[in-house]
Motif scaffolding. Structure first.
Motif, PDB file in Angstrom:
ATOM      1  N   UNK A 291     -29.200 -21.161 -12.443  1.00  0.00           N
ATOM      2  CA  UNK A 291     -30.575 -20.618 -12.954  1.00  0.00           C
ATOM      3  C   UNK A 291     -30.658 -20.688 -14.480  1.00  0.00           C
ATOM      4  N   UNK A 292     -29.741 -21.193 -14.910  1.00  0.00           N
ATOM      5  CA  UNK A 292     -29.756 -21.319 -16.304  1.00  0.00           C
ATOM      6  C   UNK A 292     -30.643 -22.806 -16.725  1.00  0.00           C
ATOM      7  N   UNK A 293     -30.442 -23.594 -15.756  1.00  0.00           N
ATOM      8  CA  UNK A 293     -31.103 -24.749 -15.978  1.00  0.00           C
ATOM      9  C   UNK A 293     -32.798 -24.798 -15.188  1.00  0.00           C
ATOM     10  N   UNK A 294     -32.872 -24.018 -14.321  1.00  0.00           N
ATOM     11  CA  UNK A 294     -33.855 -23.960 -13.374  1.00  0.00           C
ATOM     12  C   UNK A 294     -35.191 -22.962 -14.206  1.00  0.00           C
ATOM     13  N   UNK A 310     -23.385 -23.204 -24.014  1.00  0.00           N
ATOM     14  CA  UNK A 310     -22.170 -23.787 -23.775  1.00  0.00           C
ATOM     15  C   UNK A 310     -22.165 -25.024 -23.147  1.00  0.00           C
ATOM     16  N   UNK A 311     -23.201 -24.880 -22.189  1.00  0.00           N
ATOM     17  CA  UNK A 311     -23.374 -26.076 -21.279  1.00  0.00           C
ATOM     18  C   UNK A 311     -23.796 -27.496 -22.211  1.00  0.00           C
ATOM     19  N   UNK A 312     -24.595 -26.982 -22.958  1.00  0.00           N
ATOM     20  CA  UNK A 312     -25.465 -28.169 -23.739  1.00  0.00           C
ATOM     21  C   UNK A 312     -24.553 -29.011 -24.768  1.00  0.00           C
ATOM     22  N   UNK A 313     -23.195 -28.333 -25.122  1.00  0.00           N
ATOM     23  CA  UNK A 313     -22.301 -29.266 -25.821  1.00  0.00           C
ATOM     24  C   UNK A 313     -21.690 -30.377 -25.113  1.00  0.00           C
ATOM     25  N   UNK A 314     -21.882 -30.487 -23.709  1.00  0.00           N
ATOM     26  CA  UNK A 314     -21.348 -31.529 -22.849  1.00  0.00           C
ATOM     27  C   UNK A 314     -22.423 -32.397 -22.870  1.00  0.00           C
ATOM     28  N   UNK A 315     -22.035 -33.609 -22.769  1.00  0.00           N
ATOM     29  CA  UNK A 315     -23.079 -34.786 -22.452  1.00  0.00           C
ATOM     30  C   UNK A 315     -23.044 -35.082 -20.964  1.00  0.00           C
ATOM     31  N   UNK A 318     -26.576 -33.549 -15.808  1.00  0.00           N
ATOM     32  CA  UNK A 318     -27.284 -32.111 -15.902  1.00  0.00           C
ATOM     33  C   UNK A 318     -28.116 -31.669 -17.138  1.00  0.00           C
ATOM     34  N   UNK A 319     -27.353 -31.785 -18.101  1.00  0.00           N
ATOM     35  CA  UNK A 319     -27.919 -31.486 -19.572  1.00  0.00           C
ATOM     36  C   UNK A 319     -29.073 -32.396 -19.762  1.00  0.00           C
ATOM     37  N   UNK A 320     -28.674 -33.621 -19.639  1.00  0.00           N
ATOM     38  CA  UNK A 320     -29.898 -34.556 -20.068  1.00  0.00           C
ATOM     39  C   UNK A 320     -31.065 -34.431 -19.152  1.00  0.00           C
ATOM     40  N   UNK A 321     -31.113 -34.233 -17.975  1.00  0.00           N
ATOM     41  CA  UNK A 321     -32.072 -34.078 -17.075  1.00  0.00           C
ATOM     42  C   UNK A 321     -32.640 -32.670 -17.318  1.00  0.00           C
TER      43      UNK A 321
END
Ligand code: ZN
Length: 432
Positions: A291-294, A310-315, A318-321
């Motif tokens: 749900x964080x990304x949707x 937290x998630x956005x720190x990783x490349x 999913x983050x780029x999408x």
């Protein structure tokens, strides 16, 4: 015996049979007919009221609706009326047959019902109205009748409504598919989405060219020619039919379908990556991130915001999408189709370089439908977007509430009944 004097029975005794006839005469009066004798049925759980033709009144032919000379009588039969004090009420009547000049020997027409239905029109309308508020099963239980009778009532009211509705001046339509039953069964729904009037116009089986064409057969060519806006998703058979039948209309791809497609792609990316990471022995970083990304960023809970940061720190893919999806929201904010077009081209270019297959697929699809997408900005002032989505949600609620609706026919009835804004037959008395 105690059962003989349950309260409804007493109520009838108190109100009295004469008063019941007065009530019926007041709220369910029909010219040419009179009520006679009200009494308990043999089981003490129902009331029976005799109806007979008024002295000297002439029967009416059910074929041509003209008065006709009498021929003979059929055996007495019951027509079920709205229950009173929890008691079923039956109007008992011997239908006459007439010898009509035009139609031969046929049964007469009676104003409270017809030969096909056991229920009076008043009762059918009454049940059908409740069936819009409750499920059909609940309606049947509330009035001590069966699911089949409720279905019959809805069928009558919907049939009448479809026959008497007006289809003039439809300027904007939306077409959508909806999944039903288990497996991949679809319905095609066509809505009118004019600003003053939104309603369901058509239910087609499947989501094929033929099912959508059925709608145009119903409205006819001259009405189809007046349609100015058509809103749809990117389903190829629909696009074909719209090109063919509404070539003059401005065809718009519905925003909500595109957002849904984009969310689906993002979900695929996330799920695949999550699986991959688990296989590679990484911590389950992507669990609980769905749900964080949707969700739109502003709708996240505090907890979800943390997780997203937290998630956005990783490349990650999913983050780029996710960032690409968020970025695309801007598209809908434009006013000029030209600028929106430039943004779209730029976004697609970026996305094609992302090396994320589901997102690249979206970009290719959007490119292929560029012109239809930009029509959104040309029509923006004319039709309110979100209407199709709202109607689609209502249709889903209707289907969910309808657990006995296994066949297409029943589902069709339920959808027309709750979303068709159909006219209803008029009664001499309003019961609500
Ligand atoms: Zn006739």
């Amino acid at each position: 015996m105690a059962a003989r004097f349950t309260w409804p029975v007493l109520a009838l005794k108190i109100v009295g049979a004469m008063e019941l006839l007065t009530i019926l005469n007041h709220c369910h009066h029909h010219r040419g007919f009179v009520y006679q004798h009200a009494r308990f049925g043999p089981d003490q759980k129902s009331i029976e009221v005799n109806v007979r033709p008024r002295e000297g009144s002439v029967a009416v032919c059910s074929g041509c609706h003209q008065p006709a000379p009498g021929y003979d009588h059929l055996p007495e039969r019951g027509f079920e009326f709205i229950p009173l004090w929890g008691l079923l009420v039956f109007l008992l009547y011997r239908m006459r047959r007439v010898d009509c000049r035009n139609c031969g020997v046929v049964v007469e027409e009676v104003p409270w019902g017809d030969g096909k239905h056991q229920l009076t029109r008043a009762y059918m309308l009454f049940l059908a109205r409740w069936a819009r508020k409750l499920s059909w099963k609940e309606t049947a239980e509330a009035f001590h009748t069966s699911w089949d009778q409720v279905c019959d009532a809805v069928e009558y009211v919907v049939g009448w409504g479809l026959e008497h509705r007006t289809l003039e001046s439809i300027r904007a339509i939306g077409v959508d598919e909806i999944q039903y039953a288990k497996g991949h069964k679809y319905l095609t729904l066509v809505y009118q989405i004019d600003q003053g009037l939104t309603r369901l116009l058509w239910v087609g089986k499947e989501r094929t060219i033929e099912s959508f064409q059925g709608f145009f057969t119903v409205i006819g060519e001259s009405l189809a020619a007046q349609i100015e806006f058509v809103c749809s998703d990117m389903w190829a058979p629909y696009l074909d039919v719209i090109r063919q039948k509404c070539s003059q209309a401005l065809h718009i791809l519905d925003r909500f379908h595109i957002v849904a497609k984009m969310n689906k792609a993002l979900d695929d990316v996330r799920a695949a990556e999550s699986r991959q990471m688990a296989q590679d022995g990484y911590q389950p970083l992507l669990n609980k991130t769905r749900w964080c990304v949707l969700k739109r960023k502003e709708n996240l809970t505090a907890q979800q915001k943390f997780r997203l940061r937290d998630l956005l720190r990783y490349n990650l893919q999913t983050v780029r999408a996710y960032l690409l999806k968020e970025d695309f929201q801007q598209f809908w904010e434009y006013h000029s189709p030209t600028w929106a077009g430039m943004f779209l081209d730029f976004w697609c270019q970026q996305t094609m370089r992302s090396r994320i297959p589901p997102m690249k697929k979206i970009a290719r699809t959007l490119r292929a439908h560029r012109e239809l997408l930009l029509n959104y900005f040309k029509a923006r002032k004319q039709i309110s977007s979100g209407v199709v989505e709202g109607l689609n949600n209502k249709a889903k609620v209707t289907m969910r509430r309808s657990y006995g609706f296994r066949t297409f026919r029943i589902l069709e009835l339920a959808l027309y009944h709750s979303l068709g804004k159909l006219p209803e037959p008029e009664l001499t008395h309003e019961f609500f």
